[in-house]
Design a protein around this motif. Structure first.
Motif, PDB file in Angstrom:
ATOM      1  N   HIS A 134     -43.430 -36.688 -16.649  1.00 35.01           N
ATOM      2  CA  HIS A 134     -43.659 -36.725 -15.122  1.00 35.01           C
ATOM      3  C   HIS A 134     -43.707 -35.635 -14.539  1.00 35.01           C
ATOM      4  CE1 HIS A 134     -43.407 -39.121 -11.203  1.00 35.01           C
ATOM      5  NE2 HIS A 134     -42.708 -38.158 -10.980  1.00 35.01           N
ATOM      6  N   TYR A 135     -42.954 -34.646 -14.784  1.00 32.19           N
ATOM      7  CA  TYR A 135     -42.827 -33.287 -14.076  1.00 32.19           C
ATOM      8  C   TYR A 135     -43.791 -32.401 -14.573  1.00 32.19           C
ATOM      9  CZ  TYR A 135     -39.126 -34.294 -10.799  1.00 32.19           C
ATOM     10  OH  TYR A 135     -38.290 -34.845  -9.791  1.00 32.19           O
ATOM     11  N   SER A 136     -44.439 -32.812 -15.733  1.00 33.25           N
ATOM     12  CA  SER A 136     -45.356 -31.679 -16.385  1.00 33.25           C
ATOM     13  C   SER A 136     -46.642 -31.899 -15.463  1.00 33.25           C
ATOM     14  CB  SER A 136     -45.910 -32.216 -17.865  1.00 33.25           C
ATOM     15  OG  SER A 136     -46.515 -33.388 -18.031  1.00 33.25           O
ATOM     16  N   THR A 137     -46.887 -32.947 -14.777  1.00 35.17           N
ATOM     17  CA  THR A 137     -47.957 -33.111 -13.789  1.00 35.17           C
ATOM     18  C   THR A 137     -48.066 -32.125 -12.730  1.00 35.17           C
ATOM     19  OG1 THR A 137     -47.314 -35.137 -12.890  1.00 35.17           O
ATOM     20  CG2 THR A 137     -48.668 -35.486 -14.702  1.00 35.17           C
ATOM     21  N   TYR A 138     -46.653 -31.770 -12.301  1.00 36.97           N
ATOM     22  CA  TYR A 138     -46.490 -31.143 -11.176  1.00 36.97           C
ATOM     23  C   TYR A 138     -46.507 -29.691 -11.813  1.00 36.97           C
ATOM     24  CZ  TYR A 138     -44.908 -35.336  -8.598  1.00 36.97           C
ATOM     25  OH  TYR A 138     -44.937 -36.348  -8.028  1.00 36.97           O
ATOM     26  N   THR A 139     -45.978 -29.276 -12.919  1.00 34.30           N
ATOM     27  CA  THR A 139     -45.891 -27.897 -13.247  1.00 34.30           C
ATOM     28  C   THR A 139     -47.545 -27.667 -13.713  1.00 34.30           C
ATOM     29  OG1 THR A 139     -45.478 -28.598 -15.596  1.00 34.30           O
ATOM     30  CG2 THR A 139     -43.740 -28.135 -14.220  1.00 34.30           C
ATOM     31  N   VAL A 198     -42.302 -18.717 -11.428  1.00 30.02           N
ATOM     32  CA  VAL A 198     -41.159 -18.751 -11.735  1.00 30.02           C
ATOM     33  C   VAL A 198     -40.579 -19.732 -10.748  1.00 30.02           C
ATOM     34  CG1 VAL A 198     -38.644 -18.023 -12.344  1.00 30.02           C
ATOM     35  CG2 VAL A 198     -40.911 -17.215 -13.811  1.00 30.02           C
ATOM     36  N   PRO A 199     -40.322 -19.201  -9.536  1.00 26.59           N
ATOM     37  CA  PRO A 199     -39.839 -19.754  -8.526  1.00 26.59           C
ATOM     38  C   PRO A 199     -40.113 -21.085  -8.215  1.00 26.59           C
ATOM     39  CG  PRO A 199     -40.591 -17.570  -7.608  1.00 26.59           C
ATOM     40  CD  PRO A 199     -41.178 -18.037  -9.000  1.00 26.59           C
ATOM     41  N   ALA A 200     -41.422 -21.587  -8.228  1.00 26.77           N
ATOM     42  CA  ALA A 200     -41.882 -23.075  -8.086  1.00 26.77           C
ATOM     43  C   ALA A 200     -41.380 -24.012  -9.476  1.00 26.77           C
ATOM     44  CB  ALA A 200     -43.475 -22.998  -8.011  1.00 26.77           C
ATOM     45  N   LEU A 201     -41.517 -23.185 -10.584  1.00 26.60           N
ATOM     46  CA  LEU A 201     -40.831 -24.140 -11.749  1.00 26.60           C
ATOM     47  C   LEU A 201     -39.269 -24.299 -11.392  1.00 26.60           C
ATOM     48  CD1 LEU A 201     -42.707 -22.318 -14.855  1.00 26.60           C
ATOM     49  CD2 LEU A 201     -43.106 -24.576 -13.694  1.00 26.60           C
ATOM     50  N   GLY A 202     -38.651 -23.384 -10.872  1.00 27.76           N
ATOM     51  CA  GLY A 202     -37.084 -23.359 -10.777  1.00 27.76           C
ATOM     52  C   GLY A 202     -37.027 -24.390  -9.792  1.00 27.76           C
ATOM     53  N   ASN A 203     -37.964 -24.749  -8.619  1.00 27.58           N
ATOM     54  CA  ASN A 203     -37.609 -25.814  -7.718  1.00 27.58           C
ATOM     55  C   ASN A 203     -37.754 -27.028  -8.397  1.00 27.58           C
ATOM     56  OD1 ASN A 203     -37.428 -24.128  -5.531  1.00 27.58           O
ATOM     57  ND2 ASN A 203     -39.584 -24.157  -5.120  1.00 27.58           N
ATOM     58  N   ILE A 227     -23.960 -27.407 -10.583  1.00 26.74           N
ATOM     59  CA  ILE A 227     -24.981 -27.129 -11.454  1.00 26.74           C
ATOM     60  C   ILE A 227     -26.530 -26.860 -10.844  1.00 26.74           C
ATOM     61  CG2 ILE A 227     -26.629 -28.227 -13.096  1.00 26.74           C
ATOM     62  CD1 ILE A 227     -24.270 -30.435 -13.509  1.00 26.74           C
ATOM     63  N   SER A 228     -26.735 -27.367  -9.501  1.00 31.86           N
ATOM     64  CA  SER A 228     -27.896 -26.911  -8.965  1.00 31.86           C
ATOM     65  C   SER A 228     -27.753 -25.301  -8.384  1.00 31.86           C
ATOM     66  CB  SER A 228     -28.152 -27.821  -7.607  1.00 31.86           C
ATOM     67  OG  SER A 228     -28.358 -29.083  -8.032  1.00 31.86           O
ATOM     68  N   TYR A 229     -26.412 -25.205  -7.954  1.00 31.80           N
ATOM     69  CA  TYR A 229     -26.377 -23.747  -7.536  1.00 31.80           C
ATOM     70  C   TYR A 229     -26.540 -22.689  -8.560  1.00 31.80           C
ATOM     71  CZ  TYR A 229     -24.181 -19.607  -5.397  1.00 31.80           C
ATOM     72  OH  TYR A 229     -23.656 -18.338  -4.873  1.00 31.80           O
ATOM     73  N   LEU A 230     -25.884 -23.208  -9.893  1.00 28.06           N
ATOM     74  CA  LEU A 230     -25.839 -22.108 -10.971  1.00 28.06           C
ATOM     75  C   LEU A 230     -27.538 -22.018 -11.469  1.00 28.06           C
ATOM     76  CD1 LEU A 230     -22.750 -23.432 -12.762  1.00 28.06           C
ATOM     77  CD2 LEU A 230     -23.040 -21.353 -11.639  1.00 28.06           C
ATOM     78  N   ALA A 231     -28.007 -23.001 -11.485  1.00 25.49           N
ATOM     79  CA  ALA A 231     -29.346 -23.118 -11.858  1.00 25.49           C
ATOM     80  C   ALA A 231     -30.275 -22.159 -11.085  1.00 25.49           C
ATOM     81  CB  ALA A 231     -29.816 -24.542 -11.958  1.00 25.49           C
ATOM     82  N   SER A 232     -29.998 -22.196  -9.516  1.00 26.20           N
ATOM     83  CA  SER A 232     -30.790 -21.430  -8.783  1.00 26.20           C
ATOM     84  C   SER A 232     -30.447 -19.923  -9.157  1.00 26.20           C
ATOM     85  CB  SER A 232     -30.408 -21.862  -7.199  1.00 26.20           C
ATOM     86  OG  SER A 232     -29.346 -21.677  -6.907  1.00 26.20           O
ATOM     87  N   LEU A 247     -32.141 -18.740 -12.073  1.00 29.12           N
ATOM     88  CA  LEU A 247     -33.599 -18.764 -11.942  1.00 29.12           C
ATOM     89  C   LEU A 247     -34.005 -17.414 -11.061  1.00 29.12           C
ATOM     90  CD1 LEU A 247     -34.479 -22.391 -11.306  1.00 29.12           C
ATOM     91  CD2 LEU A 247     -35.344 -20.876 -13.252  1.00 29.12           C
ATOM     92  N   ARG A 248     -33.163 -17.058 -10.331  1.00 24.16           N
ATOM     93  CA  ARG A 248     -33.389 -15.990  -9.232  1.00 24.16           C
ATOM     94  C   ARG A 248     -33.137 -14.637 -10.262  1.00 24.16           C
ATOM     95  NH1 ARG A 248     -29.547 -16.456  -4.393  1.00 24.16           N
ATOM     96  NH2 ARG A 248     -30.693 -18.638  -4.535  1.00 24.16           N
ATOM     97  N   ALA A 249     -32.032 -14.707 -11.181  1.00 24.38           N
ATOM     98  CA  ALA A 249     -31.946 -13.612 -11.936  1.00 24.38           C
ATOM     99  C   ALA A 249     -33.087 -13.400 -12.983  1.00 24.38           C
ATOM    100  CB  ALA A 249     -30.891 -13.872 -13.016  1.00 24.38           C
TER     101      ALA A 249
END
Length: 216
Positions: free
Chosen positions: A98-103, A146-151, A199-204, A207-209
């Motif tokens: 499903h998300y591959s169509t967005y990436t 990378v930022p968009a993929l992180g979202n 988890i969302s905060y750690l993932a962000s 991804l920022r790093a």
């Protein structure tokens, strides 16, 4: 409101089980969406409509139908065709597909943002097409996306509870069962809500790093 710490303590073994499943879904589903999205994007750049047209139809269909419908289809319909997978494997593939169509759209934007001069330089150096993509185009495109993929990673995390519909017990699934068995809803659901935020905060942060590292 009466808060019962003993209920939190009793729920924690189930919570850790659900957390492990949630992280499995998130990590493997993200990898599937990233790899498959890149494949879709590259196929859409081929010069023949015999490839781009069916790929466009499939990706548009997947992107414009609900993830829940796709989960039910893969879990209940595929076995009638002789394709049977576990609920977890089905759910991971469904969310990744499903998300591959967005990436895919993210990759396309990143590839199109690479300056034309980079393509011309690769041609002038007589680089093979494979080398042009692997050494020149994709490294520059990936840094941009990378930022968009992180979202979308964060979005996938928030969609993992949908897999409960096909009997995958992730964090919310375990919380739901615990609440029904013990008639205590506040504590397990609060723990799950906090876990999603953490988890969302750690993932962000990760991804920022990664974004900063790629920028250098």
């Amino acid at each position: 409101m009466n808060w019962d710490w003993s209920a939190v303590s009793d729920f924690m073994p189930d919570f850790w089980k659900g957390l492990l499943v949630t992280l499995q879904i998130l990590v493997i589903g993200s990898l599937v969406s990233f790899v498959l999205g890149l494949v879709w994007a590259l196929l859409m750049r081929l010069p023949t409509r015999w490839v781009t047209w069916p790929v466009g139809v499939v990706t548009e269909f997947v992107r414009n139908t609900p993830l829940l419908v796709q989960l039910f289809f893969l879990y209940y319909v595929l076995p009638e065709w002789g394709l049977t997978f576990s609920a977890l494997a089905t759910g991971v593939f469904a969310i990744g597909l499903h998300y591959s169509t967005y990436t895919m759209q993210v990759y396309r934007a990143g590839i199109e943002a690479v300056p034309v001069g980079q393509w011309e330089a690769a041609t002038a150096l007589n680089l093979p097409l494979r080398r042009t993509w692997s050494a020149v185009i994709l490294p520059q495109a990936v840094r941009r996306v990378v930022p968009a993929l992180g979202n979308y990673v964060i979005a996938m995390l928030k969609d993992t509870p949908m897999l409960m519909a096909i009997s995958v017990l992730e964090m919310l699934g375990h919380a739901r069962l615990f609440s029904q068995e013990h008639f205590q809803f506040t504590e397990p659901l609060t723990v799950i809500g906090v876990a999603f935020i953490v988890i969302s905060y750690l993932a962000s942060l990760l991804l920022r790093a990664l974004e900063r590292r790629l920028a250098h």
